[in-house]
Design a protein around this motif. Structure first.
Motif, PDB file in Angstrom:
ATOM      1  N   SER A  46      -0.592  -7.485   1.200  1.00 40.03           N
ATOM      2  CA  SER A  46      -0.938  -5.831   1.810  1.00 40.03           C
ATOM      3  C   SER A  46       0.194  -5.179   1.085  1.00 40.03           C
ATOM      4  N   HIS A  47      -0.699  -3.910   0.893  1.00 36.33           N
ATOM      5  CA  HIS A  47       0.057  -2.870   0.094  1.00 36.33           C
ATOM      6  C   HIS A  47       0.074  -1.294   0.585  1.00 36.33           C
ATOM      7  N   GLY A  48       0.715  -0.565   0.511  1.00 35.95           N
ATOM      8  CA  GLY A  48       0.605   0.869   0.768  1.00 35.95           C
ATOM      9  C   GLY A  48       0.225   1.785  -0.459  1.00 35.95           C
ATOM     10  N   ASP A  49      -1.031   1.470  -0.896  1.00 36.23           N
ATOM     11  CA  ASP A  49      -1.576   2.230  -1.918  1.00 36.23           C
ATOM     12  C   ASP A  49      -0.714   2.256  -3.398  1.00 36.23           C
ATOM     13  N   CYS A  50      -0.380   1.047  -3.715  1.00 39.70           N
ATOM     14  CA  CYS A  50       0.312   0.626  -4.882  1.00 39.70           C
ATOM     15  C   CYS A  50      -0.221  -0.406  -5.871  1.00 39.70           C
ATOM     16  N   GLY A  68       3.903   2.549  -0.848  1.00 36.85           N
ATOM     17  CA  GLY A  68       4.575   1.763  -1.895  1.00 36.85           C
ATOM     18  C   GLY A  68       5.130   0.518  -1.118  1.00 36.85           C
ATOM     19  N   THR A  69       4.797   0.067  -0.152  1.00 36.37           N
ATOM     20  CA  THR A  69       5.080  -1.170   0.610  1.00 36.37           C
ATOM     21  C   THR A  69       4.162  -2.194  -0.044  1.00 36.37           C
ATOM     22  N   LEU A  70       4.877  -3.302  -0.504  1.00 33.18           N
ATOM     23  CA  LEU A  70       4.425  -4.467  -0.913  1.00 33.18           C
ATOM     24  C   LEU A  70       4.591  -5.565  -0.117  1.00 33.18           C
TER      25      LEU A  70
END
Length: 294
Positions: free
Chosen positions: A240-244, A282-284
């Motif tokens: 899961s990612h915050g647009d990165c 940016g969370t990964l």
């Protein structure tokens, strides 16, 4: 056709196509800005998640809330009225009141439908950690397992889904009360990236600090190498990612270069807006079936 429905909530973070393929029923949490309120899952009007994270980078602050109780009650009633039993696989109760509210509605309604069955599971999980449990449950259902067997498997294995993640900016976790302002400010100035985990209680805890983004991504991968359990087939890895996307591609490259993970299927999705509102752009996050969550 199985005589039970798998019910979950939008924090499972599964791609829409997979939700459709597996025949899942999703209860949508909500997210709000000053201007509007939105459902975190709405197949008729999907969230533009790239715009969501762009707005966050530009200063928009989002708050979050549980699913509408009336809507959840209506959804559950329709499933029972269709002659289906329900297996509810829910978002960690340590992170949200969604599980408790939905469980209460489920078993209150069950009393009105004699002959129906319902089981609920607090996954102590979030995002694709929760999602992987849902995928495995659907695979067991489709293999002919009954609701009791699927419930037992998920209950027995829920703490085997490891959750490791890193964030690009700790200020978002500070706003959610997860870290102190001093820690967040110092980390950002020194380019210190935290490595965090969701523990066996379903709570988010920081475990390590590394300097630099690439090192934090390598830390996620090293934890997977150390704890991965290859016994399941098929074996899914969730990201899961915050647009990165560049960081996602880098992590996938590490995984695919290791022969130990050659048989794994990787599920990638943008982090849903409710969790994303707290973790930030940016969370990964990396999820997989492990010997334990530790």
């Amino acid at each position: 056709m199985a005589n039970f429905t798998i019910l979950t909530d939008s924090s499972c973070n599964l791609p829409d196509q997979l939700i459709d393929e597996l025949g899942l029923v999703i209860l949508p949490l909500r997210y709000m800005s000053d201007e509007e309120e939105n459902l975190a899952y709405n197949p008729m009007e999907p969230t533009d998640l790239k715009a969501f994270y762009s707005n966050m980078r530009e200063g928009t602050v989002y708050t979050t809330s549980l699913p509408y109780q009336d809507s959840s009650t209506e959804t559950i009633s329709k499933i029972f009225e269709a002659g289906q039993d329900i297996l509810y696989i829910g978002f960690s109760s340590a992170l949200s009141g969604t599980y408790e509210a939905t469980e209460n509605s489920l078993f209150t309604l069950l009393e009105k439908y004699p002959g129906r069955k319902a089981f609920s599971i607090d996954t102590c999980a979030a995002a694709l950690g929760q999602g992987l449990l849902v995928v495995y449950a659907a695979a067991l259902r489709d293999a002919g397992k009954d609701i009791e067997e699927v419930h037992a498997w998920v209950q027995d294995n829920r703490l085997r889904i490891a959750h490791w993640f890193t964030v690009d900016d700790l200020m978002y976790l500070y706003r959610g009360g997860r870290v102190s302002r001093t820690s967040a400010t110092a980390a950002n100035i020194l380019s210190i990236k935290p490595v965090l985990q969701v523990n066996n209680e379903g709570r988010l805890i920081p475990l390590e600090k590394v300097r630099g983004r690439k090192r934090s991504i390598h830390a996620l991968f090293e934890h997977m190498k150390a704890g991965f359990d290859p016994s399941l087939s098929p074996h899914y890895i969730g990201i899961s990612h915050g647009d990165c996307l560049e960081d996602v591609d880098y992590l996938i490259g590490l995984i695919k270069a290791d022969a130990n993970f050659s048989d794994c299927e990787i599920i990638v999705n943008l982090l849903d807006p409710v969790i994303g509102a707290h973790a930030g752009p940016g969370t990964l996050a990396l999820f997989y079936y492990a010997q334990s969550r530790d």
